[in-house]
Design a protein around this motif. Structure first.
Motif, PDB file in Angstrom:
ATOM      1  N   TYR A  45       0.685  -1.350   0.152  1.00 60.04           N
ATOM      2  CA  TYR A  45       0.006   0.144  -0.141  1.00 60.04           C
ATOM      3  C   TYR A  45       0.900   1.474   0.042  1.00 60.04           C
ATOM      4  N   ALA A  46       2.165   1.250   0.287  1.00 56.23           N
ATOM      5  CA  ALA A  46       3.049   2.445   0.303  1.00 56.23           C
ATOM      6  C   ALA A  46       3.090   2.666  -1.176  1.00 56.23           C
ATOM      7  N   HIS A  47       3.261   1.545  -2.059  1.00 53.64           N
ATOM      8  CA  HIS A  47       3.514   1.784  -3.506  1.00 53.64           C
ATOM      9  C   HIS A  47       2.218   2.133  -4.501  1.00 53.64           C
ATOM     10  N   PHE A  48       0.896   1.173  -3.878  1.00 50.29           N
ATOM     11  CA  PHE A  48      -0.209   1.227  -4.819  1.00 50.29           C
ATOM     12  C   PHE A  48      -1.392   1.227  -3.930  1.00 50.29           C
ATOM     13  N   GLU A  49      -2.586   2.006  -4.357  1.00 52.43           N
ATOM     14  CA  GLU A  49      -3.741   2.040  -3.272  1.00 52.43           C
ATOM     15  C   GLU A  49      -4.437   0.726  -3.619  1.00 52.43           C
ATOM     16  N   THR A  50      -4.660   0.159  -4.937  1.00 49.79           N
ATOM     17  CA  THR A  50      -5.285  -1.013  -5.325  1.00 49.79           C
ATOM     18  C   THR A  50      -4.596  -1.721  -6.399  1.00 49.79           C
ATOM     19  N   LYS A  51      -5.162  -2.864  -6.806  1.00 43.68           N
ATOM     20  CA  LYS A  51      -4.560  -3.466  -8.064  1.00 43.68           C
ATOM     21  C   LYS A  51      -4.762  -3.041  -9.128  1.00 43.68           C
ATOM     22  N   ASP A  52      -6.037  -2.208  -9.180  1.00 46.33           N
ATOM     23  CA  ASP A  52      -6.128  -1.411 -10.722  1.00 46.33           C
ATOM     24  C   ASP A  52      -5.076  -0.426 -10.652  1.00 46.33           C
ATOM     25  N   GLU A  53      -4.499   0.129  -9.358  1.00 44.36           N
ATOM     26  CA  GLU A  53      -3.595   0.993  -9.720  1.00 44.36           C
ATOM     27  C   GLU A  53      -2.056   0.466 -10.124  1.00 44.36           C
ATOM     28  N   LEU A  54      -2.021  -0.532  -9.574  1.00 48.35           N
ATOM     29  CA  LEU A  54      -0.774  -1.358  -9.977  1.00 48.35           C
ATOM     30  C   LEU A  54      -0.749  -1.674 -11.371  1.00 48.35           C
TER      31      LEU A  54
END
Length: 179
Positions: A45-54
């Motif tokens: 979560y420090a890198h991405f808020e969701t898997k969609d953002e990933l």
């Protein structure tokens, strides 16, 4: 981004790629990615808020290099001394071929549509510079047609017919459209 952060981000991308080859995107959870990457939840979560953002970040990472304005000589292919539109398209195809393993997993699931949407956004900028007025056909129609047909050509190539070289795919494309 420091070296440690880049390493973690790459581990997340790699885990995501591996999982997409095994599971549909909709069945994939953040916990699956965390387990595969062997990181903590707060690290993800420090890198991405969701898997969609990933997914979006992974596409952006691929496309920023693939669609770079400056073409430099590279180990596997050198287009630095070529400047035609066909050369530019072939160069893009070379990069996509290098990233094929990552992209193939994306195409195999439902997230293929999201990937194609992001891909087309980048393609519009590349093709827009090449489009000129052509008779009575609206420029925007020709642009949409060229981008869509190229994007689908790439999907066809990377999903099912990767035995063709980037140069062959470029030739197939340019033989079939008027850009």
């Amino acid at each position: 981004m420091d070296r440690r952060q880049k390493k973690t981000r790459n581990a997340i991308f790699q885990a995501f790629t591996v999982l997409l080859e095994k599971k549909p995107y909709t069945a994939l959870t953040v916990q699956d990615i965390i387990d595969e990457a062997d990181i903590g939840r707060s690290t993800f979560y420090a890198h991405f808020e969701t898997k969609d953002e990933l997914l979006k970040a992974m596409c952006k990472d691929i496309f920023n290099h693939v669609f770079s304005e400056e073409i430099m000589g590279e180990t596997h292919h050198d287009f630095s001394d070529k400047d035609s539109f066909k050369d530019r398209i072939t160069h893009i195809l070379c990069h996509l071929q290098e990233k094929q393993q990552s992209i193939k997993g994306i195409f195999s699931g439902e997230c293929g549509d999201l990937f194609m949407r992001y891909f087309k956004e980048y393609l519009y900028h590349v093709f827009e510079r090449q489009m000129s007025d052509h008779g009575d056909t609206p420029r925007i129609y020709r642009l949409n047609h060229a981008v869509s047909s190229f994007a689908e050509t790439v999907r066809w190539w990377l999903k099912e017919h990767s035995g063709y070289s980037p140069e062959e795919i470029s030739r197939f494309y340019f033989d079939s459209v008027d850009v």
